[in-house]
Design an enzyme around this catalytic site. Sequence first.
Site, short mmCIF file in Angstrom:
data_model
loop_
_atom_site.label_atom_id
_atom_site.label_comp_id
_atom_site.label_asym_id
_atom_site.label_seq_id
_atom_site.Cartn_x
_atom_site.Cartn_y
_atom_site.Cartn_z
N HIS A 198 36.00 48.78 29.61
CA HIS A 198 34.55 48.81 29.78
C HIS A 198 34.19 49.07 31.25
CE1 HIS A 198 30.56 48.25 28.27
NE2 HIS A 198 30.31 47.17 28.99
N HIS B 294 46.50 45.01 44.52
CA HIS B 294 45.16 45.56 44.69
C HIS B 294 44.84 45.78 46.17
CE1 HIS B 294 40.61 45.08 44.79
NE2 HIS B 294 40.81 46.16 44.07
N GLU C 259 46.88 40.33 42.93
CA GLU C 259 45.92 40.37 44.03
C GLU C 259 46.44 41.22 45.18
OE1 GLU C 259 42.62 39.39 46.54
OE2 GLU C 259 42.97 39.55 44.38
#
Length: 342
Positions: free
Chosen positions: A303, A76, A73
Amino acid sequence: MRTYRRLILCALGLTLLVVVFGAYVRLSDAGLGCPDWPGCYGQLSPAHAAAPILDAHAADPHGPVSLPKAWKEMIHRYLAASLGLLIIAIAALAWHHRDRPGSAPVAATLLVVVVIFQGLLGKWTVTLLLKPAIVTAHLLGGLATLSLLGWLALRAFERRRLAAGRGLAAAARLGLVLLLAQVALGGWTSTNYAALACTDFPACHGSLWPEADYANAFHVVRELGMTAEGELLSNAALTAIHWSHRLGALVAGGFLLAFGLALLRRPGAGRAGAVLLGLLAGQVALGVANVLLSLPLPLAVAHNAGAALLVLTMVWVNYRLRAGAAVSSQHAAMLRSQPARA
């Protein structure tokens, strides 16, 4: 201008990394690895907050807090903060070079506004405990940042523009709209943890029109896993979310397939068509594989990366075709204004 162009390319690459790494954080259930914002338990890094993180993990070993999740976290957040500073520098240089070709100060300023709002969405993602609407908006904000940077890069490097008719340019705009709608459906599917609501393909629960609760599936203002009335979200609602994403893929994918084939036939646009069709094929394959293989983390992240690359490709195509359509119209007007030869 050289520094300006280099910063845009760096920011473009960093934005793609932030979007993909953000998907990795979400899909590995690390979105609440640090339950406060902007720090972690009030500290600059998980290393400084190791004691409360370990205590929280000991109290709930299967909960959202652990040291590895906290690092995911915070990494990021570090990347996103670096991107924000880079974008501010780009906007400052854009205004400094505002009289030079390739500079776009208004768009660069809009990008700063988007990034500030994106930072607020990142905060609310944590403080509002992963509300699906906030998390989906955060994903779309990341793609908006990527798109604006892609446009700034094309403008700064003054890429060659393709003359095209209004029909093809309009199809490019519609393709981008359909793609963004499909990405939003994909984000809604992911943030509601509905990716495995249907585990067979091409049918869902053995049916091409499965039993689904669309009314509760698309309530925007609600808690994660709950209906607007505060009840648990049913499997039928999750099925509705998943199946809508598949139907959206059919519509958007079919349109982009036809559009990509049209680009292949257009002189000068063959490479763009080939890139679009290649990415589209890969994205469809990843979507099917995620269902049949029960959403392995690498494929799920890929994806998300594929969606980002498709959006960036459609921004590239729209930039070239929109300008080309204007050039074609101007050229036709010039021809009409010339006197007829005897």
